[in-house]
Design an enzyme around this catalytic site. Structure first.
Site, mmCIF file in Angstrom:
data_model
loop_
_atom_site.group_PDB
_atom_site.id
_atom_site.type_symbol
_atom_site.label_atom_id
_atom_site.label_comp_id
_atom_site.label_asym_id
_atom_site.label_seq_id
_atom_site.Cartn_x
_atom_site.Cartn_y
_atom_site.Cartn_z
ATOM 1 N N LEU A 29 0.869 -1.299 0.120
ATOM 2 C CA LEU A 29 -0.073 0.038 0.160
ATOM 3 C C LEU A 29 0.924 1.099 -0.001
ATOM 4 O O LEU A 29 1.940 1.283 0.518
ATOM 5 C CB LEU A 29 -0.873 -0.091 1.235
ATOM 6 C CG LEU A 29 -1.804 -1.092 1.377
ATOM 7 C CD1 LEU A 29 -2.362 -1.214 2.719
ATOM 8 C CD2 LEU A 29 -2.560 -1.414 0.053
ATOM 9 N N HIS A 33 -3.557 4.295 -2.226
ATOM 10 C CA HIS A 33 -4.573 3.362 -1.782
ATOM 11 C C HIS A 33 -5.191 4.020 -0.492
ATOM 12 O O HIS A 33 -6.236 4.174 -0.103
ATOM 13 C CB HIS A 33 -3.861 2.029 -1.268
ATOM 14 C CG HIS A 33 -3.215 1.219 -2.422
ATOM 15 N ND1 HIS A 33 -1.874 1.324 -2.595
ATOM 16 C CD2 HIS A 33 -3.784 0.539 -3.305
ATOM 17 C CE1 HIS A 33 -1.415 0.326 -3.665
ATOM 18 N NE2 HIS A 33 -2.731 0.040 -4.036
ATOM 19 N N LEU A 143 -7.580 6.665 -10.632
ATOM 20 C CA LEU A 143 -7.546 6.989 -12.176
ATOM 21 C C LEU A 143 -6.236 6.659 -12.611
ATOM 22 O O LEU A 143 -5.989 6.907 -13.884
ATOM 23 C CB LEU A 143 -8.102 8.448 -12.372
ATOM 24 C CG LEU A 143 -9.424 8.370 -12.364
ATOM 25 C CD1 LEU A 143 -9.981 9.996 -12.440
ATOM 26 C CD2 LEU A 143 -10.239 7.880 -13.590
ATOM 27 N N LYS A 179 2.166 7.933 -7.459
ATOM 28 C CA LYS A 179 2.530 6.975 -6.500
ATOM 29 C C LYS A 179 2.089 5.431 -7.203
ATOM 30 O O LYS A 179 1.150 5.397 -8.033
ATOM 31 C CB LYS A 179 1.877 7.084 -5.281
ATOM 32 C CG LYS A 179 2.014 8.597 -4.772
ATOM 33 C CD LYS A 179 2.738 8.446 -3.551
ATOM 34 C CE LYS A 179 2.780 9.641 -2.779
ATOM 35 N NZ LYS A 179 3.921 9.771 -1.644
#
Lengths: 276, 276
Positions: A29, A33, A143, A179
């Site tokens: 993560l 997230h 997205l 990220k």
């Protein structure tokens, strides 16, 4: 936060008569997230996250075996973010028979799909299973994987899946680098170079905004990305969104999407231009 | 009985907090369908029937265009049988995008699947959509399509679809001929001849019961069916049920299934032998 790994435990732990926000992930993560969880918490009574590295969405020569995993770290981050229920199944649990797959017929042969045949079949297969299991009110997708979001939206509409798909914006480093769990494969120098991807996308969106022609914008964007050292362009595409068809002057939204291969990581990024 | 044809009407009419029994059909109802409704009524508060001739389960050279249709008659029969809600959608309603299909990977290449490539992909695709729309407690399928029942059970297990699949016995004419919408294509003489199919299947089941070897039973059954005039064997198979794999002396259930082609109708029939 409760952690469950079997179907029986999951079904037993899911709340009744509460809205459920669902964040499906492959783990490792990052802030992307976490922002999905944040959105899910704001809009629902109960938040479920799944962590499952789904083998059917990896090609035979892809990075399934070396996909980064760190469950202890993920567990800590999920707890801190306010996840109520973490579902962490095995492959055997998610594929009891593997006797049928969801197969994409439209929109899988462009962008990432072009170089990853079967990838989105695997994505829709696992998403379909997870939706049936979790039965969420809303599901949250970033997205960054814009093609994935479009195909999941299409699947949900085509199959009448009773879930509200929530598109969430890309989370970036201060440098603009999107990220990604795969960023751990980048050296510091590469990270610096990779940050130019977003700058190039921003320039492309501004060019569309100023009325430049789609082909011209694509040519200029390709040139800019070509100038990034130690990397190779996989694709540069401008497509209508969310249909993923050919972009034209009639398009209300145009997805400007790129994939760039660095030594140990293939990075994807995109921006969406909206008319007016 | 309410009749609806759009997704919005359907969703609006479905009850909340009641058990729902679902009988999906392609219409041209006969006593087989009626017995499914009867079972659904007995076990649920509310009964939904769908009538939809699903184009994706017909091959290019099959009988989609001439598949028998009679909505007025069906409506009357459904009402009399005690259906609460009849869903009668158009192809455009059921396939808003047709951007993904369910594709069977195991168990579709034997029996009817062998000569009807893609048939069960179409079946699972429409069943998946209908289950998402109707969200039934239980769904009723006749064992006449034993391969279909096995594949739907497999799909439901593999995809965690929250529905209880109820297998219902084959309904037959007094002569033994299995009821089928396609029986209207048979002449009176052919109907008489076709009734020998069930007799041959019964003999085969008795032979298994008496301990005859699977290959021997298959050979004898083939010979018997070969003796039926004006018809041609499409297949004669003994397979493990419900896995549809190779039948052996270890099998707890063996499906004895045949398809026989008459002039204007291909008939299927089967019996299941259960270990003592």
């Amino acid at each position: 936060m409760k952690i469950v790994s079997t179907v029986e435990e999951l079904r037993h732990t899911l709340p009744t008569n509460q809205t459920v926000g669902f964040v499906p992930t492959m783990g490792y993560l990052h802030e992307g997230h976490m922002s999905l969880v944040e959105n899910a918490r704001r809009e629902n009574d109960f938040v479920v996250m799944s962590i499952f590295v789904n083998p059917t969405q990896f090609g035979p020569n892809e990075d399934l075996d070396r996909y980064p995993r760190d469950f202890e770290r993920d567990e800590k981050l999920a707890r801190e973010a306010g996840v109520d229920l973490l579902f962490y199944p095995t492959t055997e649990t998610m594929y009891p028979l593997d006797m049928a797959r969801v197969t994409v017929r439209q929109g899988a042969d462009v962008l990432c799909g072009a170089s990853r045949p079967g990838h989105f079949d695997g994505v829709l297969t696992i998403v379909s299973k997870l939706f049936n299991l979790v039965q969420p009110t809303r599901a949250y997708f970033g997205l960054k994987d814009a093609q994935q979001v479009a195909l999941i939206e299409g699947y949900v509409r085509d199959y009448f899946v009773p879930v509200d798909i929530r598109r969430c914006p890309i989370i970036r480093e201060e440098t603009g680098l999107a990220k990604s769990s795969r960023n751990v494969y980048l050296s510091d120098v590469e990270k610096e170079e990779a940050s130019q991807i977003f700058k190039a996308l921003t320039v492309a969106r501004e060019a569309l905004e100023s009325g430049h022609k789609i082909e011209e914008v694509k040519r200029q964007l390709t040139e800019r990305l070509d100038g990034i050292p130690n990397s190779q362009i996989d694709y540069v595409e401008l497509v209508d969104y969310p249909t993923l068809g050919v972009a034209s002057s009639d398009s209300n939204e145009i997805l400007i999407a790129v994939a760039v291969q660095f030594e140990r990581a293939r990075l994807i990024d995109n921006v969406i231009w909206k008319k007016g």
